[in-house]
Design a protein around this motif. Structure first.
Motif, PDB file in Angstrom:
ATOM      1  N   LEU A 156      11.241 -18.237 -47.910  1.00 12.52           N
ATOM      2  CA  LEU A 156      12.354 -19.176 -47.873  1.00 12.52           C
ATOM      3  C   LEU A 156      11.875 -20.586 -48.209  1.00 12.52           C
ATOM      4  O   LEU A 156      10.777 -20.986 -47.794  1.00 12.52           O
ATOM      5  CB  LEU A 156      12.985 -19.204 -46.475  1.00 12.52           C
ATOM      6  CG  LEU A 156      13.818 -18.006 -46.047  1.00 12.52           C
ATOM      7  CD1 LEU A 156      14.174 -18.125 -44.568  1.00 12.52           C
ATOM      8  CD2 LEU A 156      15.088 -17.893 -46.890  1.00 12.52           C
ATOM      9  N   PRO A 157      12.664 -21.360 -48.924  1.00 12.43           N
ATOM     10  CA  PRO A 157      12.353 -22.781 -49.074  1.00 12.43           C
ATOM     11  C   PRO A 157      12.615 -23.498 -47.755  1.00 12.43           C
ATOM     12  O   PRO A 157      13.359 -22.999 -46.904  1.00 12.43           O
ATOM     13  CB  PRO A 157      13.328 -23.242 -50.163  1.00 12.43           C
ATOM     14  CG  PRO A 157      14.493 -22.317 -50.025  1.00 12.43           C
ATOM     15  CD  PRO A 157      13.920 -20.982 -49.605  1.00 12.43           C
ATOM     16  N   VAL A 158      12.005 -24.651 -47.579  1.00 12.14           N
ATOM     17  CA  VAL A 158      12.213 -25.459 -46.370  1.00 12.14           C
ATOM     18  C   VAL A 158      12.885 -26.769 -46.766  1.00 12.14           C
ATOM     19  O   VAL A 158      12.446 -27.442 -47.702  1.00 12.14           O
ATOM     20  CB  VAL A 158      10.880 -25.748 -45.651  1.00 12.14           C
ATOM     21  CG1 VAL A 158      11.111 -26.701 -44.468  1.00 12.14           C
ATOM     22  CG2 VAL A 158      10.233 -24.454 -45.164  1.00 12.14           C
ATOM     23  N   VAL A 159      13.940 -27.113 -46.044  1.00 10.62           N
ATOM     24  CA  VAL A 159      14.582 -28.418 -46.179  1.00 10.62           C
ATOM     25  C   VAL A 159      14.393 -29.142 -44.858  1.00 10.62           C
ATOM     26  O   VAL A 159      14.803 -28.629 -43.800  1.00 10.62           O
ATOM     27  CB  VAL A 159      16.079 -28.297 -46.510  1.00 10.62           C
ATOM     28  CG1 VAL A 159      16.715 -29.684 -46.604  1.00 10.62           C
ATOM     29  CG2 VAL A 159      16.280 -27.527 -47.811  1.00 10.62           C
ATOM     30  N   GLY A 160      13.745 -30.300 -44.888  1.00  8.57           N
ATOM     31  CA  GLY A 160      13.458 -31.021 -43.664  1.00  8.57           C
ATOM     32  C   GLY A 160      14.042 -32.418 -43.659  1.00  8.57           C
ATOM     33  O   GLY A 160      13.961 -33.134 -44.664  1.00  8.57           O
ATOM     34  N   PHE A 161      14.640 -32.815 -42.538  1.00  7.52           N
ATOM     35  CA  PHE A 161      15.217 -34.145 -42.367  1.00  7.52           C
ATOM     36  C   PHE A 161      14.396 -34.901 -41.334  1.00  7.52           C
ATOM     37  O   PHE A 161      14.324 -34.503 -40.172  1.00  7.52           O
ATOM     38  CB  PHE A 161      16.677 -34.043 -41.905  1.00  7.52           C
ATOM     39  CG  PHE A 161      17.572 -33.380 -42.903  1.00  7.52           C
ATOM     40  CD1 PHE A 161      18.333 -34.136 -43.779  1.00  7.52           C
ATOM     41  CD2 PHE A 161      17.651 -31.991 -42.984  1.00  7.52           C
ATOM     42  CE1 PHE A 161      19.162 -33.527 -44.710  1.00  7.52           C
ATOM     43  CE2 PHE A 161      18.476 -31.373 -43.914  1.00  7.52           C
ATOM     44  CZ  PHE A 161      19.229 -32.145 -44.778  1.00  7.52           C
ATOM     45  N   THR A 162      13.752 -35.960 -41.774  1.00 11.52           N
ATOM     46  CA  THR A 162      12.885 -36.722 -40.879  1.00 11.52           C
ATOM     47  C   THR A 162      13.611 -37.948 -40.340  1.00 11.52           C
ATOM     48  O   THR A 162      14.361 -38.610 -41.058  1.00 11.52           O
ATOM     49  CB  THR A 162      11.608 -37.162 -41.602  1.00 11.52           C
ATOM     50  OG1 THR A 162      11.958 -38.038 -42.688  1.00 11.52           O
ATOM     51  CG2 THR A 162      10.846 -35.969 -42.148  1.00 11.52           C
ATOM     52  N   ALA A 163      13.370 -38.239 -39.071  1.00 10.45           N
ATOM     53  CA  ALA A 163      13.877 -39.460 -38.439  1.00 10.45           C
ATOM     54  C   ALA A 163      13.009 -39.671 -37.212  1.00 10.45           C
ATOM     55  O   ALA A 163      13.183 -38.981 -36.207  1.00 10.45           O
ATOM     56  CB  ALA A 163      15.343 -39.325 -38.038  1.00 10.45           C
ATOM     57  N   SER A 164      12.055 -40.568 -37.288  1.00 15.21           N
ATOM     58  CA  SER A 164      11.070 -40.624 -36.219  1.00 15.21           C
ATOM     59  C   SER A 164      10.419 -41.985 -36.090  1.00 15.21           C
ATOM     60  O   SER A 164      10.219 -42.698 -37.076  1.00 15.21           O
ATOM     61  CB  SER A 164       9.980 -39.569 -36.460  1.00 15.21           C
ATOM     62  OG  SER A 164       8.998 -39.612 -35.439  1.00 15.21           O
ATOM     63  N   GLY A 165      10.054 -42.313 -34.853  1.00 15.41           N
ATOM     64  CA  GLY A 165       9.258 -43.504 -34.599  1.00 15.41           C
ATOM     65  C   GLY A 165       7.772 -43.236 -34.691  1.00 15.41           C
ATOM     66  O   GLY A 165       6.966 -44.146 -34.492  1.00 15.41           O
ATOM     67  N   GLY A 166       7.385 -41.980 -34.978  1.00 17.85           N
ATOM     68  CA  GLY A 166       5.973 -41.656 -35.144  1.00 17.85           C
ATOM     69  C   GLY A 166       5.448 -40.768 -34.032  1.00 17.85           C
ATOM     70  O   GLY A 166       6.204 -40.075 -33.364  1.00 17.85           O
TER      71      GLY A 166
END
Length: 286
Positions: A156-166
């Motif tokens: 499967l392909p991966v779709v990732g949504f990042t939102a982070s302070g680290g």
């Protein structure tokens, strides 16, 4: 950017459901921090949580994003039972986690699973900015690493949504280790021919930027998202130089080749569907 995640969160209990009717909530008005115009929460929600006047992207929760982008009832959550502990017995850490859970209704800073976008299957992770600003602790790293391994086995392909302070400071070196672990998992998936599409959202910073966020085969970003490693003030103090006003914004990174495209949230579903269809190894669902 302003945070209106709570406007789109479903009620968690009977008492909350009875407190404010959806109609009254949606008719309330919000002021856009960018163009200063007022608009109802209903109009903002219908426009994918963006300002109808200037396109400003409000921050949204992980499940709101999943509901807006993926096919109805297609999302199947994975790795829900991995629990966070306090390995260093860091003062106040448990209280912070409890407040994070109360604020967004999630157990941790990322949600993982499988879904389809216009019948194109993929594995997906979505970071939750409402839980300790999506910081990456051991559980966040473990869930993302497992997702890439699962996607590799299932082709499967991966779709990732990042939102982070680290990285999450309360877990010390254990948090920093997740940078290497997640990067290794991305490599494992890549060497087996897997596609990885990253969607950077506001903000994406620190150890997340320094690891899996910037390892995508295709890196997209929402407009005006803050993307960087160290903070602007730290960099200026270290280099003794004044940085450009748009430094660490998505548009600056696009100009310098770190981002492949900036895609408004209203166009993201169609863009992801096209990319997945072009690279699909198995074909879409019938």
């Amino acid at each position: 950017m302003s945070n209106i995640m709570g406007y789109f969160r479903k009620s968690k209990n009977t008492l909350e459901k009875g407190g404010i009717t959806p109609k009254a909530t949606y008719e309330e008005k919000v002021r856009c921090p960018q163009c200063k115009s007022f608009e109802t929460k209903r109009a903002i929600a219908k426009n994918k949580a963006t300002c109808p006047h200037c396109g400003h992207h409000f921050r949204i929760g992980a499940r709101t994003r999943i509901k807006a982008l993926f096919d109805k009832d297609s999302f199947q959550e994975l790795f829900m039972n991995i629990e966070t502990i306090d390995p260093l017995e860091f003062p106040g850490y448990q209280d912070k986690m409890d407040r994070g859970r109360a604020a967004c209704g999630e157990e941790e800073g990322v949600i993982c699973g499988t879904a389809t976008i216009r019948r194109q299957p993929c594995a997906v992770f979505v970071m939750e900015p409402g839980f300790m600003m999506g910081s990456m602790g051991s559980v966040v790293g473990e869930k993302i690493a497992r997702l890439f391994e699962y996607a590799a086995e299932q082709e499967l392909p991966v779709v990732g949504f990042t939102a982070s302070g680290g990285a999450r400071m309360q877990e010390g070196i254990l948090s920093l280790m997740q940078m290497a672990k997640t990067s290794g998992a991305v490599d494992y998936h890549s060497k087996r021919g897997g596609l990885y599409i990253t969607v950077l959202t506001d903000p994406t910073t620190g150890g997340v930027t320094a690891s899996f966020a910037m390892l995508g085969d295709i890196i997209l970003s929402e407009p005006n998202a803050t993307i960087g490693f160290a903070g602007r003030r730290v960099i200026e103090q270290t280099t003794k130089k004044k940085l450009p006003d748009d430094f660490q914004k998505a548009e600056f990174l696009l100009e310098h080749g770190f981002v492949d495209a900036i895609v408004p949230r209203t166009e993201l579903r169609g863009t992801l569907e096209k990319l997945l269809r072009q690279h699909n190894r198995k074909g879409g669902l019938e």
